[in-house]
Design a protein around this motif. Structure first.
Motif, PDB file in Angstrom:
ATOM      1  N   GLU A 136      16.869  43.375 -14.427  1.00  0.00           N
ATOM      2  CA  GLU A 136      17.579  44.073 -13.357  1.00  0.00           C
ATOM      3  C   GLU A 136      17.460  43.384 -12.009  1.00  0.00           C
ATOM      4  OE1 GLU A 136      16.380  48.156 -13.303  1.00  0.00           O
ATOM      5  OE2 GLU A 136      16.464  48.348 -15.477  1.00  0.00           O
ATOM      6  N   ASN A 152      18.060  50.627  -6.178  1.00  0.00           N
ATOM      7  CA  ASN A 152      17.357  51.623  -6.978  1.00  0.00           C
ATOM      8  C   ASN A 152      16.477  52.532  -6.113  1.00  0.00           C
ATOM      9  OD1 ASN A 152      18.231  51.279  -9.603  1.00  0.00           O
ATOM     10  ND2 ASN A 152      16.867  49.546  -9.975  1.00  0.00           N
ATOM     11  N   SER A 189      20.468  53.150 -10.746  1.00  0.00           N
ATOM     12  CA  SER A 189      20.147  53.409 -12.150  1.00  0.00           C
ATOM     13  C   SER A 189      20.611  54.798 -12.577  1.00  0.00           C
ATOM     14  CB  SER A 189      18.639  53.259 -12.369  1.00  0.00           C
ATOM     15  OG  SER A 189      18.237  51.905 -12.224  1.00  0.00           O
TER      16      SER A 189
END
Length: 377
Positions: free
Chosen positions: A121, A128, A132
């Motif tokens: 990622e 984030n 997500s």
């Protein structure tokens, strides 16, 4: 004790100590009778030692296992095991943080994340955690036809509960249009689909059931607990619309000897509007894919058939980095009939469910005004 939207110049240790002192006094115990402690911090690896020192206790049992936001419901299982094994008698679970008044804590979290990059990622630099959770929301919308309006209904329901709670951080009116037209954070989630950033602290005491009634006129019993984790980051999540709550909920219900139909009030971690929808499905309150429809007709609002997040949740009450401790506190308030204007009539059983990471760690507990022996009879 729960609250503190903004702690000003007060430290995390200070506001936790306030919450802990309040909780211990309310339990009928004295601080020197506390012989177990469970706590965790987003910023300090030595937190359980620091808090025990700060509170002036020398515990026989201590634990600081970090499961992210689910930690303080997962702690109920740890407490069950420790007390049953005779490791301690009176265990304090506590947490607090000041990400609103001390943004440096956010910088520490960012630094720790940089030291532990997720290889699948990190190269894409996601924003984030919203990015997500937005992936899970988008997948649920694609696979089951869940709508933006249904996601927004979760936030609106939380705000309606918050308007009944004088301690809630956000109490101004909120409509579906307000949620959908707010600033986009990570499609399809706007800023009103995302939890608050507040200061706050909470604490509660767990003791043996056989002495609970001697300490407090209205003890709340832990009937069942469950905890599960399948992955760390969403890139390793087997299925974006199915969470480890499937396992944690199954374990908690089995130990309690109850099912979803027996629950009067639910307190579900709502870091984002998609999370309660998935948890309602995975915990068995509705079928997979039906969560959006389940929340869209007022069922989870004040006066609805399944009251959910009755203090306003992480979306409107408070969210100081990790939230699950406040789920337990609110459930206890409801079961004791002490929730004031937001009180759910005749609440006897409550389910609390915490979420850590990105649907990574899920912890479930069933609480009741009845003891396990009374439920079995």
């Amino acid at each position: 004790m729960a609250g503190l939207g903004h702690a000003g110049t007060r430290s995390e240790q200070d506001i936790i100590a306030q919450a802990a002192s309040t909780a211990v006094a309310a339990s009928g115990l004295r601080m020197e009778q506390i012989d177990g402690i469970i706590t965790a911090s987003l910023t300090s690896p030595w937190w359980v030692m620091r808090m025990a020192e700060y509170l002036g206790i020398r515990p026989r049992f201590s634990d600081s296992t970090m499961f992210g936001g689910s930690s303080f419901i997962a702690a109920l299982k740890i407490a069950q095991l420790a007390i049953a094994a005779g490791e301690c008698d009176n265990l304090l679970i506590c947490y607090g943080a000041t990400p609103r008044s001390a943004p440096s804590s956010t910088a520490v979290n960012q630094m720790r994340a940089a030291l532990d990059p997720q290889p699948y990622e990190h190269p894409y630099q996601p924003f984030n955690p919203p990015t997500s959770y937005a992936l899970a929301a988008a997948r649920h919308m694609h696979e089951y036809g869940t709508t933006r309006e249904q996601l927004a209904k979760v936030a609106v329901a939380a705000r309606k509960w918050a308007q009944l709670n004088p301690a809630a951080f956000k109490r101004d009116p909120l409509t579906v249009d307000d949620v959908m037209n707010a600033k986009m954070v990570s499609e399809p989630l706007t800023v009103r689909d995302c939890c608050l950033v507040t200061d706050g602290a909470g604490a509660f005491v767990v003791t043996r059931a056989d002495r609970a009634r001697d300490l407090h006129p209205a003890p709340v019993h832990v009937l069942g607990t469950g905890h599960a984790h399948w992955h760390r980051q969403i890139s390793s999540m087997p299925e974006l619309t199915v969470t480890p709550a499937v396992d944690s909920g199954r374990a908690a219900f089995a130990q309690a000897g109850l099912g979803p139909a027996d629950i009067d009030v639910v307190e579900l971690y709502d870091a984002f509007t998609i999370t309660p929808i998935l948890f309602l499905e995975d915990l068995g309150f509705c079928a997979k894919g039906e969560g959006g429809a389940f929340v869209s007709d007022g069922r989870i609002e004040p006066g609805g058939s399944l009251p959910m997040n009755t203090n306003g949740g992480g979306l409107s009450f408070a969210h100081p980095g990790m939230y699950s401790i406040f789920l337990v506190i609110e459930a206890v308030e409801q079961l004791r009939g002490a929730a004031g204007a937001r009180q759910v009539p005749e609440a006897r059983t409550a389910l609390v469910h915490g979420n850590g990471g990105v649907f990574s760690s899920e912890a479930t507990a069933i609480l009741s005004t009845a003891s396990p022996a009374e439920v079995r009879s």
